[in-house]
Design an enzyme around this catalytic site. Structure first.
Site, mmCIF file in Angstrom:
data_model
loop_
_atom_site.group_PDB
_atom_site.id
_atom_site.type_symbol
_atom_site.label_atom_id
_atom_site.label_comp_id
_atom_site.label_asym_id
_atom_site.label_seq_id
_atom_site.Cartn_x
_atom_site.Cartn_y
_atom_site.Cartn_z
ATOM 1 N N ARG A 127 0.555 -1.523 0.074
ATOM 2 C CA ARG A 127 0.034 0.164 0.241
ATOM 3 C C ARG A 127 0.969 1.668 -0.019
ATOM 4 O O ARG A 127 1.680 1.167 0.581
ATOM 5 C CB ARG A 127 -0.678 -0.220 1.062
ATOM 6 N N SER A 143 7.686 -5.165 7.097
ATOM 7 C CA SER A 143 6.914 -6.395 7.703
ATOM 8 C C SER A 143 7.699 -7.344 7.119
ATOM 9 O O SER A 143 7.139 -8.714 7.326
ATOM 10 C CB SER A 143 5.432 -6.144 7.813
ATOM 11 N N ASP A 200 4.506 -3.157 10.171
ATOM 12 C CA ASP A 200 3.446 -3.439 10.590
ATOM 13 C C ASP A 200 2.935 -3.164 12.306
ATOM 14 O O ASP A 200 1.896 -2.671 12.704
ATOM 15 C CB ASP A 200 2.642 -4.582 9.567
HETATM 16 P P1 ADP Z 1 -0.385 -8.610 4.722
HETATM 17 O O1 ADP Z 1 -1.066 -9.622 6.004
HETATM 18 O O2 ADP Z 1 -0.460 -9.173 3.385
HETATM 19 O O3 ADP Z 1 -0.145 -7.202 5.087
HETATM 20 P P2 ADP Z 1 -3.477 -7.931 5.530
HETATM 21 O O4 ADP Z 1 -3.603 -7.476 7.204
HETATM 22 O O5 ADP Z 1 -5.028 -7.294 4.671
HETATM 23 O O6 ADP Z 1 -2.570 -8.436 4.735
HETATM 24 O O7 ADP Z 1 -3.690 -9.899 5.668
HETATM 25 C C1 ADP Z 1 -3.540 -10.930 4.266
HETATM 26 C C2 ADP Z 1 -4.364 -11.958 4.770
HETATM 27 O O8 ADP Z 1 -5.716 -12.825 5.724
HETATM 28 C C3 ADP Z 1 -4.925 -13.375 4.036
HETATM 29 O O9 ADP Z 1 -3.659 -13.265 2.980
HETATM 30 C C4 ADP Z 1 -5.098 -13.767 4.069
HETATM 31 O O10 ADP Z 1 -4.437 -14.989 5.200
HETATM 32 C C5 ADP Z 1 -6.480 -13.418 5.231
HETATM 33 N N1 ADP Z 1 -7.317 -13.235 5.191
HETATM 34 C C6 ADP Z 1 -7.998 -11.871 4.131
HETATM 35 N N2 ADP Z 1 -9.010 -11.634 3.573
HETATM 36 C C7 ADP Z 1 -9.874 -13.203 4.856
HETATM 37 C C8 ADP Z 1 -11.149 -14.287 4.899
HETATM 38 N N3 ADP Z 1 -12.387 -13.346 4.519
HETATM 39 N N4 ADP Z 1 -11.233 -14.823 6.093
HETATM 40 C C9 ADP Z 1 -9.310 -15.951 6.410
HETATM 41 N N5 ADP Z 1 -8.841 -14.687 6.274
HETATM 42 C C10 ADP Z 1 -8.246 -13.688 5.528
HETATM 43 MG MG MG Z 2 -0.231 -5.908 6.878
#
Ligand code: ADP
Ligand code: MG
Length: 497
Positions: A108, A177, A230
């Site tokens: 982002r 992160s 993060d």
């Molecule tokens: P990141 O950790 O990649 O920085 P996020 O905090 O947005 O990004 O988390 C994304 C992760 O959250 C995805 O990889 C997935 O494992 C989990 N996730 C996203 N949507 C869902 C959902 N509807 N149910 C369960 N897990 C989810």
């Molecule tokens: Mg994240």
């Protein structure tokens, strides 16, 4: 009776007999299959059990490891990294700042206009870019060029309202992160990759220097003023809104925690006091491991076949990157050993990581009487059709076993932090409130996971649960990084804009 009639009776009797034998054999075989399937299921449930006594042991082990990691480098599985963040946001921050957040499936870019105590966040704009998988395992320059390019494009969309005072350089808070050994607030070297990234030539490099070089290559004049992850970003963003925030936990693709420690309680900090007497510690708790963790053969196999065997064990049983994959492994075993999806093992069941956690979560939250969503997901992901309701119910049970283990262990981890801070019990005459900022897609979107985690934490805290608040810091890490860029701006001493 004529001969022909006798013959017909004998033949039909033989047919009935043979059919009965076939039905019985089929029944016996299918009973055998169910027995085998149930054995596999029960065995998984048994090995994933997290009774409260076990969770307390896990929390105690977490506390012990926290002490060990703070005492010396390499003293623990928990690196307990010093973040160099000792002045968390106060609300006074002012000006225009950028942030970028890299650390999982998405990346982002964000810009904010901060207006100080009275005006708060005046304006915030962001864009999200998904990272092409080949860049996650390629070379450092390719990844950083991609990021710099995305930033350049985002900067090009600045409007009139975003105006830095003349002659000022744009400043950026970089949320990266992955485990980093910080050398100052704005520099740090990459220790290792996690969450499916593997770019050899970046390990040991200063990630701010790498980004700065890439920014130069694309011709973008921007200073990286703060490097955080993060968790620290979320802690900073959380503190901006709630002064009682003492820790932050990320449950997304990966998992991690950070908290505010007394500087004096960090022996490896060599008594160097910070202005505030505090220091934010990046626990890197994903790498936690303990003999008390309930691990199964599926976990051992997943770990063995991963990009980082032996590492990130806590993360591999809790976080979004892995929950769906654990479920896939159980389903494959059921198919192979209990003929769970018919005589042939559906080939797609053999593809690692084909079942993502959001899909697992969708099945787990299927409240339709005939479990329609489970049926659809099995069809779409594995090309498995015609499953019985009984089969689909078992799949829900599996989701439950795997997700609830993760959720309860995450709660035990938080309880361990509260114990380390002495905030796990209710002290007479004290009503000090502690807020833990939570963020990440898993926490946000997997309702059964977050509910179980919050309930388990309450169970562990007992009476003290009144004073502990879990606060969803929605995308707090981006704004947190921008706030830290503000509090570490090169223009701090000059008149505020
Ligand atoms: P990141 O950790 O990649 O920085 P996020 O905090 O947005 O990004 O988390 C994304 C992760 O959250 C995805 O990889 C997935 O494992 C989990 N996730 C996203 N949507 C869902 C959902 N509807 N149910 C369960 N897990 C989810
Ligand atoms: Mg994240």
């Amino acid at each position: 009776m004529g001969k022909a009639v006798v013959c017909a009776v004998v033949v039909s009797a033989a047919v009935v007999c043979a059919a009965t034998v076939l039905v019985m054999r089929h029944r016996m075989r299918s009973t055998g299959r169910w027995t085998k399937a149930l054995t596999i299921l029960k065995d998984l449930e048994e090995k994933c059990k997290t009774p409260i006594g076990k969770l307390r042991q896990v929390a105690d082990a977490m506390t012990v490891e926290m002490h060990a990691g703070l005492a010396s480098e390499g003293g623990s599985k928990l690196q307990m990294l010093i973040s160099y963040v000792d002045n968390l946001p106060t609300g006074d921050e002012k000006g225009w700042f950028y942030a970028l957040d890299l650390g999982g499936t998405n990346f982002r870019v964000l810009r904010v206009h901060l207006g100080g105590k009275l005006k708060g966040v005046i304006k915030q704009e962001f864009e999200e870019v998904s990272i092409p998988p080949h860049l996650m395992v390629g070379i450092a320059d390719a990844l950083f060029d991609f990021i710099a390019d995305a930033l350049l494009k985002f900067v090009a969309t600045e409007t009139e309202s975003f105006h830095l005072p003349a002659g000022r350089q744009r400043e950026l808070g970089f949320t990266f992160s992955f485990p980093v050994k910080q050398t100052s607030i704005s520099s740090g070297t990459l220790i290792k990759w996690t969450k499916g990234f593997s770019i050899e030539d970046a390990i040991g490099q200063d990630v701010v220097a790498e980004l700065t070089k890439a920014l130069d290559r694309v011709g973008l004049d921007m200073r990286v003023s703060a490097l955080v992850n993060d968790t620290i970003g979320t802690l900073a963003g959380g503190r901006y809104y709630h002064p009682d925030v003492i820790a932050a936990v990320i449950l997304g693709t990966g998992t991690n925690a950070a908290y505010v420690e007394r500087a004096q309680a960090i022996p490896k900090w060599h008594g160097l006091l910070s202005k505030s007497g505090e220091m934010v510690i990046n626990m890197e708790w994903g790498n936690f491991r303990s003999s008390h963790l309930p691990l199964t053969d599926y976990d051992f196999a997943l770990d063995n076949e991963s990009l980082n065997p032996g590492e990130q064990i806590f993360e591999k049983i809790i976080s979004g990157m892995y929950l769906g994959e654990i479920l896939r492994r159980v389903l494959l075993r059921l198919a192979e050993e209990a003929v769970f999806f018919g005589d042939e093992v559906p080939p797609k069941l053999r593809t690692p990581f084909i079942l993502r956690t959001p899909e697992m979560s969708a099945m787990h939250h299927d409240f339709s009487p005939d479990l329609k969503i489970v049926a659809t997901k099995l069809k779409d992901i594995f090309e498995i059709s015609n499953t019985s309701l009984k089969t689909r119910k078992i799949i829900i049970e599996l989701c439950d076993t795997i997700a609830i283990r993760g959720a309860r262990l995450a709660a035990a981890g938080i309880f361990g932090i509260l114990k380390k801070l002495g905030r796990d019990t209710l002290k007479v005459g004290e009503s000090q409130r502690s807020v833990v900022a939570l963020d990440g897609g898993l926490f946000e979107h997997y309702g059964k996971f977050s509910l179980s985690m919050e309930n388990t934490l309450k169970e562990l805290l007992g009476d003290a649960s009144e004073t502990i608040v879990i606060e969803h810091a929605n995308d707090g890490s981006g704004i947190g990084a921008a706030l830290l860029a503000a509090s570490h701006s090169q223009y701090l001493d000059s008149a505020s804009p």
